[in-house]
Design a protein around this motif. Structure first.
Motif, short mmCIF file in Angstrom:
data_model
loop_
_atom_site.label_atom_id
_atom_site.label_comp_id
_atom_site.label_asym_id
_atom_site.label_seq_id
_atom_site.Cartn_x
_atom_site.Cartn_y
_atom_site.Cartn_z
N TRP A 298 8.27 94.66 67.46
CA TRP A 298 7.80 95.91 68.05
C TRP A 298 8.56 97.07 67.42
O TRP A 298 9.60 96.87 66.78
CB TRP A 298 8.00 95.89 69.58
N PRO A 299 8.06 98.32 67.58
CA PRO A 299 8.73 99.46 66.96
C PRO A 299 10.14 99.67 67.51
O PRO A 299 10.44 99.29 68.65
CB PRO A 299 7.82 100.64 67.34
N ALA A 300 10.97 100.31 66.71
CA ALA A 300 12.36 100.56 67.13
C ALA A 300 12.42 101.38 68.41
O ALA A 300 13.34 101.21 69.22
CB ALA A 300 13.11 101.27 66.00
N LYS A 301 11.44 102.27 68.62
CA LYS A 301 11.43 103.12 69.82
C LYS A 301 10.82 102.42 71.03
O LYS A 301 10.78 102.99 72.12
CB LYS A 301 10.65 104.41 69.54
N GLY A 302 10.32 101.20 70.83
CA GLY A 302 9.58 100.53 71.89
C GLY A 302 10.43 99.54 72.68
O GLY A 302 11.39 98.97 72.18
N GLU A 303 10.06 99.36 73.96
CA GLU A 303 10.62 98.33 74.82
C GLU A 303 9.45 97.53 75.38
O GLU A 303 8.63 98.08 76.12
CB GLU A 303 11.42 98.95 75.96
N PRO A 304 9.33 96.25 75.04
CA PRO A 304 8.17 95.47 75.47
C PRO A 304 8.10 95.27 76.98
O PRO A 304 9.12 95.27 77.67
CB PRO A 304 8.36 94.12 74.76
N GLY A 305 6.87 95.09 77.46
CA GLY A 305 6.67 94.71 78.85
C GLY A 305 6.55 93.21 79.01
O GLY A 305 6.54 92.71 80.12
N TRP A 306 6.43 92.48 77.88
CA TRP A 306 6.37 91.02 77.88
C TRP A 306 5.26 90.49 78.79
O TRP A 306 5.49 89.72 79.70
CB TRP A 306 7.72 90.41 78.27
N ASN A 307 4.04 90.92 78.51
CA ASN A 307 2.90 90.44 79.29
C ASN A 307 2.59 88.98 78.96
O ASN A 307 2.16 88.22 79.82
CB ASN A 307 1.68 91.32 79.01
N PHE A 308 2.75 88.61 77.72
CA PHE A 308 2.78 87.21 77.30
C PHE A 308 3.65 87.15 76.05
O PHE A 308 4.12 88.18 75.58
CB PHE A 308 1.37 86.63 77.06
N TYR A 309 3.88 85.97 75.54
CA TYR A 309 4.81 85.80 74.42
C TYR A 309 4.04 85.20 73.24
O TYR A 309 3.82 84.00 73.16
CB TYR A 309 5.96 84.88 74.82
N PRO A 310 3.62 86.05 72.28
CA PRO A 310 2.84 85.55 71.15
C PRO A 310 3.74 85.00 70.04
O PRO A 310 4.60 85.69 69.51
CB PRO A 310 2.09 86.79 70.66
N VAL A 311 3.55 83.74 69.73
CA VAL A 311 4.25 83.10 68.61
C VAL A 311 3.25 82.88 67.49
O VAL A 311 2.14 82.37 67.73
CB VAL A 311 4.84 81.74 69.05
N LEU A 312 3.60 83.26 66.28
CA LEU A 312 2.75 82.99 65.12
C LEU A 312 3.25 81.73 64.43
O LEU A 312 4.40 81.66 63.98
CB LEU A 312 2.78 84.17 64.15
N LEU A 313 2.40 80.72 64.36
CA LEU A 313 2.77 79.49 63.68
C LEU A 313 2.74 79.69 62.17
O LEU A 313 1.76 80.20 61.62
CB LEU A 313 1.81 78.36 64.05
N ASN A 314 3.82 79.31 61.51
CA ASN A 314 3.82 79.27 60.04
C ASN A 314 3.29 77.90 59.64
O ASN A 314 4.05 76.94 59.46
CB ASN A 314 5.24 79.51 59.52
N LEU A 315 1.99 77.81 59.53
CA LEU A 315 1.32 76.52 59.40
C LEU A 315 1.67 75.80 58.10
O LEU A 315 1.52 74.57 58.01
CB LEU A 315 -0.20 76.71 59.51
N GLU A 316 2.15 76.55 57.12
CA GLU A 316 2.53 75.91 55.86
C GLU A 316 3.76 75.01 56.04
O GLU A 316 4.04 74.16 55.20
CB GLU A 316 2.80 76.95 54.78
N HIS A 317 4.48 75.18 57.14
CA HIS A 317 5.65 74.35 57.42
C HIS A 317 5.38 73.28 58.48
O HIS A 317 6.31 72.59 58.92
CB HIS A 317 6.81 75.23 57.90
N LEU A 318 4.11 73.13 58.87
CA LEU A 318 3.77 72.20 59.95
C LEU A 318 2.64 71.26 59.54
O LEU A 318 1.70 71.67 58.84
CB LEU A 318 3.35 72.97 61.21
N ASN A 319 2.71 70.03 60.00
CA ASN A 319 1.63 69.06 59.78
C ASN A 319 0.70 69.02 61.00
O ASN A 319 0.48 67.97 61.61
CB ASN A 319 2.22 67.67 59.53
N VAL A 320 0.18 70.17 61.37
CA VAL A 320 -0.66 70.26 62.56
C VAL A 320 -1.48 71.55 62.49
O VAL A 320 -1.04 72.54 61.90
CB VAL A 320 0.21 70.23 63.84
N SER A 321 -2.65 71.52 63.07
CA SER A 321 -3.45 72.74 63.19
C SER A 321 -3.04 73.49 64.45
O SER A 321 -2.42 72.92 65.36
CB SER A 321 -4.94 72.40 63.28
N ARG A 322 -3.40 74.77 64.50
CA ARG A 322 -3.10 75.55 65.70
C ARG A 322 -3.80 74.93 66.92
O ARG A 322 -3.24 74.85 68.01
CB ARG A 322 -3.52 76.99 65.48
N GLU A 323 -5.05 74.51 66.74
CA GLU A 323 -5.82 73.95 67.85
C GLU A 323 -5.15 72.69 68.42
O GLU A 323 -5.05 72.51 69.64
CB GLU A 323 -7.25 73.64 67.39
#
Length: 407
Positions: A298-323
């Motif tokens: 998030w931007p340096a001036k921002g403070e999150p409200g943490w409505n949910f926690y989005p994680v981006l999978l680096n799929l090139e390092h995993l033997n699994v699909s997102r699904e």
């Protein structure tokens, strides 16, 4: 030997499902509703709704607040109050709930889907510049998942082009930018109080503004186009003449029962934010050093409200699909979600032949589509316990370790 996932026959981390969202209801909340039901002669919008509006305005530091039946209703009357009409263009993020862009269609205006910053999920100011035409009249700035959008550069663009700015804070309860609550920087800010948003009464919305004329338009459009202040009537017919229709509006009013519950919930507004932040800090600490996921930014001036926690999978390092990863989490009794399918890929938008979909070349929002293909949203809500958060971490780490590719 690696810990076998439950989806492949191992033991699940939890014995019962942890839902993605759950309201935090206390005895105080129940008593507030009970007293309203027992003591009110009229359960439609009245004294408690006005009290709610005053309380929320003070809470976020706004001059005015208008309560509505939902966040979607709030977004709609915000565009109505801003005078957005047929064929006028409204810059919108592509990564949001359809309610954010449907309100543009309600006004027979044109949503201009715009790409995101691939690390934050929020509007990219450079992409906004690219999408602007002489027909642009407004910009809806969505704070994805409670993570403040880069308001300063977006507002600079908007002010240079005299664009109306509506902040979509429907998933940003408790978020701040530059020291103040989100929703204050634009012309209007729209909040939602569905069960996914911390403080809730089932469904509700609130539009905040500092402009009195805008407030009057919002109040009228929320209430079937009716004006109820006698000083604004065009004529006085008698003591029974308590309302006058002066425009075409909608019945987007909130009830007294909903207002009573939400007033009670707002007493814990800061506590709810603190609880969400504590859960997020547990996730941050556990996942920060991993190469197979990218954590929220998030931007340096921002403070999150943490409505949910989005994680981006680096799929090139995993033997699994997102699904499969999400299915495996569910087998561990952790419910995750994906927020969101880019709106222009929703069937209705495909059927109406939106130009962002029917392009000769590739999608106009490739980063949003890539983000959608990688994101896994973990639960963060005030009713979660420390053990719930620990279980989420245990399940995520278990799966990441099991499906990790060799370095």
């Amino acid at each position: 030997m690696r810990n076998l996932p439950a989806i492949d026959g191992g033991n699940p981390v939890r014995s019962e499902l942890l839902p993605f969202q759950k309201p935090w209801i206390t005895e105080q909340d129940i008593e507030a509703v009970k007293q309203t039901l027992q003591g009110s002669t009229d359960l439609s919008a009245g004294r408690l709704v006005r009290c709610l509006e005053e309380k929320f305005a003070a809470l976020v530091g706004s001059r005015f607040a208008v309560a509505t039946s939902s966040g979607a209703a709030g977004l709609h009357i915000a565009l109505m109050a801003g005078g957005i009409g047929p064929q006028e263009e409204v810059i919108v993020t592509s990564l949001t709930h359809p309610a954010t862009t449907n309100c543009v269609l309600y006004q027979k205006a044109v949503p201009i889907f715009t790409d995101i910053d691939p690390h934050t999920g929020n509007l990219d100011p450079a992409a906004v510049e690219w999408r602007l035409t002489e027909r642009a009249r407004a910009m809806i700035v969505t704070h994805y998942g409670g993570f403040p959008a880069p308001l300063q550069p977006l507002l600079e663009i908007a002010r240079a082009r005299d664009l109306l700015v509506v902040e979509d804070c429907t998933r940003a309860a408790g978020a701040r930018y530059d020291g103040q609550a989100v929703g204050r920087a634009g012309d209007m800010g729209v909040y939602s109080f569905s069960p996914a948003n911390g403080a809730t009464c089932g469904q509700a919305g609130i539009v905040v503004t500092d402009d009195e004329e805008t407030y009057n338009w919002l109040a009228m459009f929320r209430d079937n186009g009716l004006v109820r202040e006698s000083s604004r009537f065009t004529q006085r017919r008698g003591p029974w003449h308590v309302a006058e229709m002066q425009d075409l509006g909608f019945n987007y009013r909130l009830t007294e029962v909903q207002a009573a519950l939400l007033i009670s919930q707002l007493d814990r507004w800061e506590e709810m934010r603190a609880r969400r932040e504590k859960i997020a800090s547990v996730y941050n600490q556990a996942l920060a050093e991993r190469r197979d996921v990218e954590l929220p930014r998030w931007p340096a001036k921002g403070e999150p409200g943490w409505n949910f926690y989005p994680v981006l999978l680096n799929l090139e390092h995993l033997n699994v699909s997102r699904e499969h990863f999400i299915a495996a989490l569910r087998a561990e009794n952790i419910e995750a979600a994906v927020k969101y399918l880019p709106v222009y890929l929703q069937p209705y938008y495909l059927w109406i032949g939106h130009p962002d979909v029917c392009t000769i070349t590739d999608s106009l929002c490739p980063r949003a589509e890539e983000f959608f293909g990688r994101v896994v949203c973990l639960p963060v809500y005030p009713a979660m316990t420390a053990q719930d958060a620990a279980d989420v971490v245990a399940a995520v780490v278990k799966l990441l370790d099991y499906y990790a590719k060799a370095a």
